[in-house]
Design a protein around this motif. Sequence first.
Motif, PDB file in Angstrom:
ATOM      1  N   VAL A 120       0.761  -1.229   0.008  1.00  0.00           N
ATOM      2  CA  VAL A 120       0.052  -0.077  -0.049  1.00  0.00           C
ATOM      3  C   VAL A 120       0.922   1.265  -0.068  1.00  0.00           C
ATOM      4  O   VAL A 120       1.355   1.689   0.994  1.00  0.00           O
ATOM      5  CB  VAL A 120      -0.967  -0.205   1.314  1.00  0.00           C
ATOM      6  CG1 VAL A 120      -1.649   1.302   1.173  1.00  0.00           C
ATOM      7  CG2 VAL A 120      -1.829  -1.296   1.061  1.00  0.00           C
ATOM      8  N   ARG A 121       1.259   1.636  -0.975  1.00  0.00           N
ATOM      9  CA  ARG A 121       2.021   2.682  -1.345  1.00  0.00           C
ATOM     10  C   ARG A 121       1.450   3.969  -1.996  1.00  0.00           C
ATOM     11  O   ARG A 121       1.359   3.852  -3.067  1.00  0.00           O
ATOM     12  CB  ARG A 121       3.671   1.997  -2.271  1.00  0.00           C
ATOM     13  CG  ARG A 121       4.609   1.331  -1.283  1.00  0.00           C
ATOM     14  CD  ARG A 121       5.681   2.046  -1.015  1.00  0.00           C
ATOM     15  NE  ARG A 121       6.178   3.036  -2.162  1.00  0.00           N
ATOM     16  CZ  ARG A 121       7.278   2.691  -2.758  1.00  0.00           C
ATOM     17  NH1 ARG A 121       7.823   1.331  -2.641  1.00  0.00           N
ATOM     18  NH2 ARG A 121       7.811   3.228  -3.654  1.00  0.00           N
ATOM     19  N   VAL A 122       2.104   5.007  -1.468  1.00  0.00           N
ATOM     20  CA  VAL A 122       1.526   6.401  -2.014  1.00  0.00           C
ATOM     21  C   VAL A 122       2.197   6.582  -3.361  1.00  0.00           C
ATOM     22  O   VAL A 122       3.765   6.323  -3.345  1.00  0.00           O
ATOM     23  CB  VAL A 122       1.793   7.557  -0.931  1.00  0.00           C
ATOM     24  CG1 VAL A 122       3.382   7.497  -0.719  1.00  0.00           C
ATOM     25  CG2 VAL A 122       1.130   8.721  -1.822  1.00  0.00           C
ATOM     26  N   PRO A 139      -7.440   4.916  -5.860  1.00  0.00           N
ATOM     27  CA  PRO A 139      -6.796   3.728  -6.226  1.00  0.00           C
ATOM     28  C   PRO A 139      -6.030   3.920  -7.396  1.00  0.00           C
ATOM     29  O   PRO A 139      -6.525   4.533  -8.482  1.00  0.00           O
ATOM     30  CB  PRO A 139      -7.834   2.797  -5.973  1.00  0.00           C
ATOM     31  CG  PRO A 139      -9.224   3.478  -6.606  1.00  0.00           C
ATOM     32  CD  PRO A 139      -8.950   5.053  -5.889  1.00  0.00           C
ATOM     33  N   MET A 140      -5.104   3.312  -7.549  1.00  0.00           N
ATOM     34  CA  MET A 140      -3.936   3.601  -8.671  1.00  0.00           C
ATOM     35  C   MET A 140      -3.818   2.092  -9.476  1.00  0.00           C
ATOM     36  O   MET A 140      -3.196   2.096 -10.303  1.00  0.00           O
ATOM     37  CB  MET A 140      -2.782   3.991  -8.405  1.00  0.00           C
ATOM     38  CG  MET A 140      -2.895   5.485  -7.857  1.00  0.00           C
ATOM     39  SD  MET A 140      -1.091   6.107  -7.668  1.00  0.00           S
ATOM     40  CE  MET A 140      -0.079   6.210  -9.106  1.00  0.00           C
ATOM     41  N   THR A 176      -9.686  -5.031   2.687  1.00  0.00           N
ATOM     42  CA  THR A 176     -10.152  -3.874   2.805  1.00  0.00           C
ATOM     43  C   THR A 176      -8.984  -2.818   2.097  1.00  0.00           C
ATOM     44  O   THR A 176      -9.030  -2.021   1.380  1.00  0.00           O
ATOM     45  CB  THR A 176     -10.228  -3.368   4.226  1.00  0.00           C
ATOM     46  OG1 THR A 176     -11.462  -3.805   4.499  1.00  0.00           O
ATOM     47  CG2 THR A 176     -10.464  -1.982   4.301  1.00  0.00           C
ATOM     48  N   PRO A 177      -7.632  -3.257   2.555  1.00  0.00           N
ATOM     49  CA  PRO A 177      -6.613  -2.226   1.986  1.00  0.00           C
ATOM     50  C   PRO A 177      -6.427  -2.648   0.310  1.00  0.00           C
ATOM     51  O   PRO A 177      -5.919  -1.634  -0.312  1.00  0.00           O
ATOM     52  CB  PRO A 177      -5.396  -2.676   2.644  1.00  0.00           C
ATOM     53  CG  PRO A 177      -5.916  -3.984   3.347  1.00  0.00           C
ATOM     54  CD  PRO A 177      -7.342  -3.909   3.782  1.00  0.00           C
ATOM     55  N   LEU A 178      -6.642  -3.854  -0.025  1.00  0.00           N
ATOM     56  CA  LEU A 178      -6.477  -4.165  -1.299  1.00  0.00           C
ATOM     57  C   LEU A 178      -7.768  -3.548  -2.136  1.00  0.00           C
ATOM     58  O   LEU A 178      -7.455  -2.913  -3.396  1.00  0.00           O
ATOM     59  CB  LEU A 178      -6.502  -5.766  -1.587  1.00  0.00           C
ATOM     60  CG  LEU A 178      -5.219  -6.485  -1.081  1.00  0.00           C
ATOM     61  CD1 LEU A 178      -5.217  -7.918  -1.677  1.00  0.00           C
ATOM     62  CD2 LEU A 178      -4.006  -5.754  -1.712  1.00  0.00           C
ATOM     63  N   GLN A 179      -8.737  -3.456  -1.698  1.00  0.00           N
ATOM     64  CA  GLN A 179      -9.954  -2.863  -2.142  1.00  0.00           C
ATOM     65  C   GLN A 179      -9.539  -1.201  -2.450  1.00  0.00           C
ATOM     66  O   GLN A 179      -9.895  -0.606  -3.201  1.00  0.00           O
ATOM     67  CB  GLN A 179     -11.269  -2.958  -1.532  1.00  0.00           C
ATOM     68  CG  GLN A 179     -12.437  -2.146  -2.369  1.00  0.00           C
ATOM     69  CD  GLN A 179     -13.848  -2.591  -1.417  1.00  0.00           C
ATOM     70  OE1 GLN A 179     -13.879  -3.883  -0.887  1.00  0.00           O
ATOM     71  NE2 GLN A 179     -14.697  -1.669  -1.386  1.00  0.00           N
TER      72      GLN A 179
END
Length: 229
Positions: A120-122, A139-140, A176-179
């Motif tokens: 989970v990287r900006v 999301p990217m 949740t984080p992958l969504q």
Amino acid sequence: MTRILHIDSSARPGRSDQKQHGSHSRRLSAKFIEHWLAKRPETEIIYRDVGANPPSPVTGDWVHAAFTKPEDREEWMRRTLRESDQLVDELLAADIIVAGVPMYNFGMPSQMKAWVDNIVRVGRTFGFDRTRGDIPYWPMVTGNKSIVALSSRGDHGYGPDGRIAHLNFVEGGLFTPLQYIGITDQFGAAIEYDEFADERTEASIHAAEQEVIGIVDQLLAKHRDVKVA
């Protein structure tokens, strides 16, 4: 060609169908890969065992480096993010992520959480821009990616609408984080009754393996653009 990122996170080595005290989640993730390759043998598999080789946890230096624009990063920042870059590259290259994620104290293993924190990287998997106002994030991760979480639990009733579903933070902690970064096609199966070690355990194993086969068949249809050899 379809690419599958196969992740195992159990601290237990070996599969429960091959080794005494082996891992149920490793058993299920292997079952997925075996069933998939029987239908699509040309598929590329990227394997990462974070249970045996955990990613480095996020540190203050990691956060500093990640939130620094790539063109402004110093060499130490690039070194700090090197492992994370590799993990993100593997994620982005995959069409399907198959993760063996056992339940440890109601949540995922710390090794798997370290993987989540690294991908989970900006600027790589999600965007951030204060000029967007109250919703500066987006999301990217694009493309038709799917995530499959294959778990195991000592007790029973952790599934949706189960008696202790409210205590299950495994699937939600991963989905949740992958969504959030853009992976919304989500599937799961789990073995329960592990601590009971009786006929209920065996029945749950059988049911979970059948569910895995069903998930594979669904995903074969979703990724049917790949020709069978």
